[in-house]
Design a protein around this motif. Structure first.
Motif, PDB file in Angstrom:
ATOM      1  N   ILE A   1      66.957  46.069  41.397  1.00 16.86           N
ATOM      2  CA  ILE A   1      67.127  45.424  42.706  1.00 16.86           C
ATOM      3  C   ILE A   1      68.580  44.979  42.857  1.00 16.86           C
ATOM      4  CG2 ILE A   1      66.337  43.101  41.979  1.00 16.86           C
ATOM      5  CD1 ILE A   1      64.817  43.172  44.853  1.00 16.86           C
ATOM      6  N   VAL A   2      69.106  45.209  44.046  1.00 18.34           N
ATOM      7  CA  VAL A   2      70.496  44.871  44.338  1.00 18.34           C
ATOM      8  C   VAL A   2      70.482  43.644  45.247  1.00 18.34           C
ATOM      9  CG1 VAL A   2      72.670  45.734  45.288  1.00 18.34           C
ATOM     10  CG2 VAL A   2      71.050  47.339  44.236  1.00 18.34           C
ATOM     11  N   LEU A   3      71.018  42.568  44.733  1.00 19.57           N
ATOM     12  CA  LEU A   3      70.978  41.296  45.470  1.00 19.57           C
ATOM     13  C   LEU A   3      72.295  41.040  46.178  1.00 19.57           C
ATOM     14  CD1 LEU A   3      69.889  38.336  46.004  1.00 19.57           C
ATOM     15  CD2 LEU A   3      70.883  37.750  43.783  1.00 19.57           C
ATOM     16  N   ASN A   4      72.246  40.787  47.483  1.00 18.77           N
ATOM     17  CA  ASN A   4      73.427  40.221  48.123  1.00 18.77           C
ATOM     18  C   ASN A   4      73.050  38.916  48.792  1.00 18.77           C
ATOM     19  OD1 ASN A   4      72.183  41.767  50.116  1.00 18.77           O
ATOM     20  ND2 ASN A   4      73.884  43.158  50.299  1.00 18.77           N
ATOM     21  N   SER A   5      73.951  37.988  48.690  1.00 17.11           N
ATOM     22  CA  SER A   5      73.683  36.653  49.206  1.00 17.11           C
ATOM     23  C   SER A   5      74.478  36.450  50.482  1.00 17.11           C
ATOM     24  CB  SER A   5      74.104  35.625  48.165  1.00 17.11           C
ATOM     25  OG  SER A   5      74.105  34.350  48.764  1.00 17.11           O
ATOM     26  N   LEU A   6      73.841  35.848  51.466  1.00 17.21           N
ATOM     27  CA  LEU A   6      74.559  35.552  52.714  1.00 17.21           C
ATOM     28  C   LEU A   6      75.585  34.446  52.504  1.00 17.21           C
ATOM     29  CD1 LEU A   6      72.152  35.705  55.799  1.00 17.21           C
ATOM     30  CD2 LEU A   6      74.070  37.165  55.241  1.00 17.21           C
ATOM     31  N   LYS A   7      75.504  33.772  51.341  1.00 12.14           N
ATOM     32  CA  LYS A   7      76.460  32.697  51.047  1.00 12.14           C
ATOM     33  C   LYS A   7      77.847  33.252  50.707  1.00 12.14           C
ATOM     34  CE  LYS A   7      73.255  29.200  49.389  1.00 12.14           C
ATOM     35  NZ  LYS A   7      72.497  28.845  48.181  1.00 12.14           N
ATOM     36  N   ASP A   8      77.886  34.502  50.226  1.00 17.49           N
ATOM     37  CA  ASP A   8      79.179  35.085  49.849  1.00 17.49           C
ATOM     38  C   ASP A   8      79.894  35.592  51.089  1.00 17.49           C
ATOM     39  OD1 ASP A   8      79.067  34.832  47.007  1.00 17.49           O
ATOM     40  OD2 ASP A   8      77.540  36.391  47.009  1.00 17.49           O
ATOM     41  N   SER A   9      81.145  35.167  51.289  1.00 15.15           N
ATOM     42  CA  SER A   9      81.863  35.707  52.442  1.00 15.15           C
ATOM     43  C   SER A   9      82.256  37.148  52.130  1.00 15.15           C
ATOM     44  CB  SER A   9      83.093  34.856  52.759  1.00 15.15           C
ATOM     45  OG  SER A   9      83.950  34.856  51.660  1.00 15.15           O
ATOM     46  N   GLY A  10      82.188  38.004  53.130  1.00 15.18           N
ATOM     47  CA  GLY A  10      82.484  39.423  52.928  1.00 15.18           C
ATOM     48  C   GLY A  10      81.265  40.216  52.496  1.00 15.18           C
ATOM     49  N   ALA A  11      80.096  39.553  52.418  1.00 14.15           N
ATOM     50  CA  ALA A  11      78.882  40.268  52.028  1.00 14.15           C
ATOM     51  C   ALA A  11      77.867  40.187  53.156  1.00 14.15           C
ATOM     52  CB  ALA A  11      78.294  39.657  50.758  1.00 14.15           C
TER      53      ALA A  11
ATOM     54  N   PHE B   1      75.524  41.574  56.534  1.00 10.05           N
ATOM     55  CA  PHE B   1      75.445  42.401  57.747  1.00 10.05           C
ATOM     56  C   PHE B   1      76.802  42.722  58.357  1.00 10.05           C
ATOM     57  CE2 PHE B   1      71.222  40.188  58.064  1.00 10.05           C
ATOM     58  CZ  PHE B   1      70.492  41.301  57.705  1.00 10.05           C
ATOM     59  N   GLY B   2      76.981  43.985  58.692  1.00  6.69           N
ATOM     60  CA  GLY B   2      78.112  44.387  59.521  1.00  6.69           C
ATOM     61  C   GLY B   2      79.429  44.546  58.785  1.00  6.69           C
ATOM     62  N   CYS B   3      79.640  43.828  57.671  1.00  6.67           N
ATOM     63  CA  CYS B   3      80.935  43.938  56.970  1.00  6.67           C
ATOM     64  C   CYS B   3      81.074  45.326  56.346  1.00  6.67           C
ATOM     65  CB  CYS B   3      81.031  42.983  55.776  1.00  6.67           C
ATOM     66  SG  CYS B   3      80.494  41.338  56.044  1.00  6.67           S
ATOM     67  N   ASP B   4      82.319  45.680  56.039  1.00  2.00           N
ATOM     68  CA  ASP B   4      82.549  46.920  55.305  1.00  2.00           C
ATOM     69  C   ASP B   4      82.576  46.655  53.806  1.00  2.00           C
ATOM     70  OD1 ASP B   4      82.684  48.797  57.399  1.00  2.00           O
ATOM     71  OD2 ASP B   4      84.615  47.933  57.981  1.00  2.00           O
ATOM     72  N   THR B   5      82.498  45.366  53.455  1.00  2.00           N
ATOM     73  CA  THR B   5      82.503  45.010  52.026  1.00  2.00           C
ATOM     74  C   THR B   5      81.182  44.349  51.659  1.00  2.00           C
ATOM     75  OG1 THR B   5      83.550  42.916  52.622  1.00  2.00           O
ATOM     76  CG2 THR B   5      85.002  44.670  51.843  1.00  2.00           C
ATOM     77  N   ASN B   6      80.950  44.286  50.359  1.00  2.00           N
ATOM     78  CA  ASN B   6      79.724  43.664  49.874  1.00  2.00           C
ATOM     79  C   ASN B   6      79.967  43.097  48.470  1.00  2.00           C
ATOM     80  OD1 ASN B   6      77.119  42.869  50.163  1.00  2.00           O
ATOM     81  ND2 ASN B   6      76.219  44.923  50.150  1.00  2.00           N
ATOM     82  N   LYS B   7      79.248  42.041  48.143  1.00  2.00           N
ATOM     83  CA  LYS B   7      79.346  41.460  46.805  1.00  2.00           C
ATOM     84  C   LYS B   7      77.918  41.372  46.283  1.00  2.00           C
ATOM     85  CE  LYS B   7      81.546  37.626  44.404  1.00  2.00           C
ATOM     86  NZ  LYS B   7      80.394  36.962  43.784  1.00  2.00           N
ATOM     87  N   VAL B   8      77.637  42.160  45.285  1.00  2.00           N
ATOM     88  CA  VAL B   8      76.237  42.268  44.862  1.00  2.00           C
ATOM     89  C   VAL B   8      76.068  41.992  43.366  1.00  2.00           C
ATOM     90  CG1 VAL B   8      75.801  44.027  46.642  1.00  2.00           C
ATOM     91  CG2 VAL B   8      76.265  44.754  44.294  1.00  2.00           C
ATOM     92  N   THR B   9      74.843  41.641  43.024  1.00  2.00           N
ATOM     93  CA  THR B   9      74.442  41.550  41.631  1.00  2.00           C
ATOM     94  C   THR B   9      73.260  42.498  41.450  1.00  2.00           C
ATOM     95  OG1 THR B   9      75.021  39.219  41.722  1.00  2.00           O
ATOM     96  CG2 THR B   9      73.806  39.938  39.773  1.00  2.00           C
ATOM     97  N   VAL B  10      73.334  43.313  40.415  1.00  2.00           N
ATOM     98  CA  VAL B  10      72.281  44.300  40.163  1.00  2.00           C
ATOM     99  C   VAL B  10      71.406  43.794  39.022  1.00  2.00           C
ATOM    100  CG1 VAL B  10      71.848  46.688  39.427  1.00  2.00           C
ATOM    101  CG2 VAL B  10      73.815  46.179  40.895  1.00  2.00           C
ATOM    102  N   PHE B  11      70.100  43.781  39.239  1.00  2.00           N
ATOM    103  CA  PHE B  11      69.148  43.407  38.188  1.00  2.00           C
ATOM    104  C   PHE B  11      68.301  44.629  37.878  1.00  2.00           C
ATOM    105  CE2 PHE B  11      70.040  39.599  40.624  1.00  2.00           C
ATOM    106  CZ  PHE B  11      70.293  38.657  39.634  1.00  2.00           C
TER     107      PHE B  11
END
Ligand code: C5P
Length: 218
Positions: free
Chosen positions: A160-170, A172-182
């Motif tokens: 599962i690939v987790l992205n948090s709405l708390k991270d800026s740049g991650a 909806f709509g952004c071209d970037t993402n900050k994820v954690t993979v479990f």
């Protein structure tokens, strides 16, 4: 190897001119489709409502609108895929009744009763063959890690690939993402902020690591 990918938002119709949707643009799912095709996978991309084009000729795209249509398209294509990536932001609720004419303004409140949609990932997880690999995405606003891990188990995912709405740049709509993979084996990989294309490369790399060990399709 055949990979099935869901991407984008679903629209749930209220009347002929209105719907319930969400902010997903489909960018992450489309980046995954391009990357998988570049890596030589046969790709079936089931796209909700998005404003995006596919580039690679190896992508077979099926456009759908509602959660119900996405469910049906997935079920038609699930059995012969080796890998499925659930990247779509599927509506969790849909109007119980769809008005056939445009709803007019009045003095009273308008109450729309919603019923739950089918959880596509969970339904596929129930009929998953041992040699299929399932990957989910989770967008959380609180208790991120715990929620992601419980979704991995509930939906019978391998990763599962987790992205948090708390991270800026991650998100909806952004071209970037900050994820954690479990991963199901307990591995946790925290990736830095990167483009969605780079995230897709990392995710596909992890899928290839898993599929190397997966028993070959009969
Ligand atoms: O909405 P939720 O956080 O449970 O989504 C987690 C995962 O399940 C995502 O990969 C999403 O694409 C998938 N999902 C689905 N069908 C739904 C709801 C979610 O496939 N109705």
């Amino acid at each position: 190897m055949k990979v099935l990918i869901t991407a984008g938002a679903t629209y749930e119709r209220i009347d002929p001119v209105r719907f319930i949707g969400n902010y997903s643009t489909g960018k992450m799912g489309f980046a995954l489709a391009e990357t998988c095709a570049e890596h030589g996978f046969e790709v079936v991309l089931i796209a909700g409502k998005v404003n995006l084009q596919t580039q690679h000729a190896g992508i077979q795209r099926i456009d759908v609108e509602s959660a119900e249509e996405m469910y049906n398209a997935v079920m038609e294509n699930f059995t012969d895929c080796d890998i499925a990536i659930w990247c779509a932001a599927v509506a969790d609720f849909t109007p119980e009744k769809v008005y056939s004419e445009k709803v007019k303004r009045g003095q009273d409140d308008l109450i729309i009763r919603l019923k739950p949609t089918k959880d596509i990932a969970a339904a596929a997880g129930k009929i998953k063959r041992e040699n299929q690999i399932l990957i989910g995405f989770a967008l959380e606003t609180n208790n991120e890690e715990l929620n992601a891990l419980s979704k991995m188990q509930r939906k019978n995912l391998d990763m599962i690939v987790l992205n948090s709405l708390k991270d800026s740049g991650a998100g909806f709509g952004c071209d970037t993402n900050k994820v954690t993979v479990f991963k199901k084996n307990g591995e946790k990989i925290s990736l830095p902020l990167m483009s969605k294309k780079e995230v897709a490369e990392e995710v596909v790399k992890e899928i290839e690591n898993i599929s190397t060990f997966a028993p070959k399709k009969k």
